[in-house]
Design an enzyme around this catalytic site. Structure first.
Site, PDB file in Angstrom:
ATOM      1  N   HIS A 173       0.822  -1.218   0.000  1.00 53.87           N
ATOM      2  CA  HIS A 173       0.000   0.000   0.000  1.00 53.87           C
ATOM      3  C   HIS A 173       0.855   1.267   0.000  1.00 53.87           C
ATOM      4  O   HIS A 173       0.380   2.323  -0.375  1.00 53.87           O
ATOM      5  CB  HIS A 173      -1.013   0.001   1.157  1.00 53.87           C
ATOM      6  CG  HIS A 173      -0.457   0.333   2.507  1.00 53.87           C
ATOM      7  ND1 HIS A 173      -0.064  -0.636   3.415  1.00 53.87           N
ATOM      8  CD2 HIS A 173      -0.242   1.519   3.107  1.00 53.87           C
ATOM      9  CE1 HIS A 173       0.357  -0.048   4.523  1.00 53.87           C
ATOM     10  NE2 HIS A 173       0.268   1.256   4.357  1.00 53.87           N
ATOM     11  N   ASP A 207       0.282  -7.516   1.492  1.00 53.12           N
ATOM     12  CA  ASP A 207       0.748  -6.125   1.617  1.00 53.12           C
ATOM     13  C   ASP A 207       2.271  -6.023   1.659  1.00 53.12           C
ATOM     14  O   ASP A 207       2.845  -5.333   2.496  1.00 53.12           O
ATOM     15  CB  ASP A 207       0.119  -5.439   2.834  1.00 53.12           C
ATOM     16  CG  ASP A 207       0.094  -3.924   2.692  1.00 53.12           C
ATOM     17  OD1 ASP A 207       0.493  -3.413   1.615  1.00 53.12           O
ATOM     18  OD2 ASP A 207      -0.311  -3.248   3.649  1.00 53.12           O
ATOM     19  N   GLY A 218       2.529   6.869   8.365  1.00 54.64           N
ATOM     20  CA  GLY A 218       3.851   7.053   7.775  1.00 54.64           C
ATOM     21  C   GLY A 218       4.851   6.006   8.228  1.00 54.64           C
ATOM     22  O   GLY A 218       5.935   5.890   7.670  1.00 54.64           O
ATOM     23  N   SER A 259       4.242   2.774   8.073  1.00 54.57           N
ATOM     24  CA  SER A 259       4.042   1.568   7.270  1.00 54.57           C
ATOM     25  C   SER A 259       5.288   1.259   6.459  1.00 54.57           C
ATOM     26  O   SER A 259       5.906   2.143   5.888  1.00 54.57           O
ATOM     27  CB  SER A 259       2.860   1.745   6.312  1.00 54.57           C
ATOM     28  OG  SER A 259       1.662   1.816   7.011  1.00 54.57           O
ATOM     29  N   GLY A 290     -12.486 -20.098  -8.173  1.00 53.47           N
ATOM     30  CA  GLY A 290     -13.720 -19.317  -8.255  1.00 53.47           C
ATOM     31  C   GLY A 290     -14.904 -20.244  -8.438  1.00 53.47           C
ATOM     32  O   GLY A 290     -15.038 -20.906  -9.453  1.00 53.47           O
ATOM     33  N   VAL A 291     -15.722 -20.311  -7.434  1.00 55.76           N
ATOM     34  CA  VAL A 291     -16.877 -21.201  -7.500  1.00 55.76           C
ATOM     35  C   VAL A 291     -18.144 -20.379  -7.402  1.00 55.76           C
ATOM     36  O   VAL A 291     -18.256 -19.517  -6.579  1.00 55.76           O
ATOM     37  CB  VAL A 291     -16.844 -22.237  -6.343  1.00 55.76           C
ATOM     38  CG1 VAL A 291     -18.082 -23.106  -6.384  1.00 55.76           C
ATOM     39  CG2 VAL A 291     -15.598 -23.071  -6.428  1.00 55.76           C
TER      40      VAL A 291
END
Length: 176
Positions: free
Chosen positions: A5, A35, A114, A116, A175-176
């Site tokens: 991010h 992330d 800040g 992160s 993906g179901v």
């Protein structure tokens, strides 16, 4: 290595070291679900990295250990240091986007906007995590913001190694 991010949407990157040295960098790749992002330093001829901290082993981190968080609050107060204690390991944090952020160390070293992407360090000066978030709780007159989270360095290292090898981190999806 930093948070996804932090690097997301960036067009130009610059890494600043403790001694004030700055080096241009480029984004190699990232994993938005954990992330984690990887930047490549663009060293000029003869330029060297002024110093780095060794990576520790987050699998050996236990609640009650003392830790140090380093960051740049508000993007201006560089090299700020806070201390705290590991509260728990192997935590998950709901992102509010339909998935949880896994592999977290919960600690009470202060985390500010800040910070992160900054390291969480043990008392052996080894990086054991990447600071990623803080939790704030308010209930009437009571408020707390001293719950910080860092991505376990072992989980981040696995992602970083695959990004360095392939330019991306592949996740299985059904993906179901």
């Amino acid at each position: 290595v930093t948070n996804y991010h932090v690097a997301q949407g960036g067009e130009r990157f610059e890494v600043r070291f403790y001694d004030g040295t700055t080096i241009d960098a480029s984004l190699v790749g990232g994993d938005p679900l954990q992330d984690v992002a990887v930047l490549k330093l663009e060293l000029t001829s003869g330029q060297t990295v002024p110093g780095t901290a060794p990576l520790g082993d987050s699998a050996s981190v236990r609640a009650g250990e003392q830790v140090i968080a380093i960051g740049s609050p508000y993007g201006e107060l560089t090299n700020s240091v806070t201390t705290g204690t590991v509260n728990a390991v192997d935590r998950e944090l709901d992102t509010g986007a339909g998935y949880a952020l896994p592999n977290l160390i919960q600690h009470d070293a202060s985390i500010y906007p800040g910070n992160s992407g900054g390291p969480l360090i043990n008392l052996d000066a080894e990086v054991i995590g990447i600071n990623v978030a803080k939790a704030t709780y308010t209930n009437g007159m009571d408020s707390t913001d001293s719950i910080g989270f860092a991505i376990e360095i072992d989980a981040a290292t696995e992602i970083v190694n695959e990004i360095l090898a392939d330019g991306q981190y592949d996740r299985a999806y059904l993906g179901v």
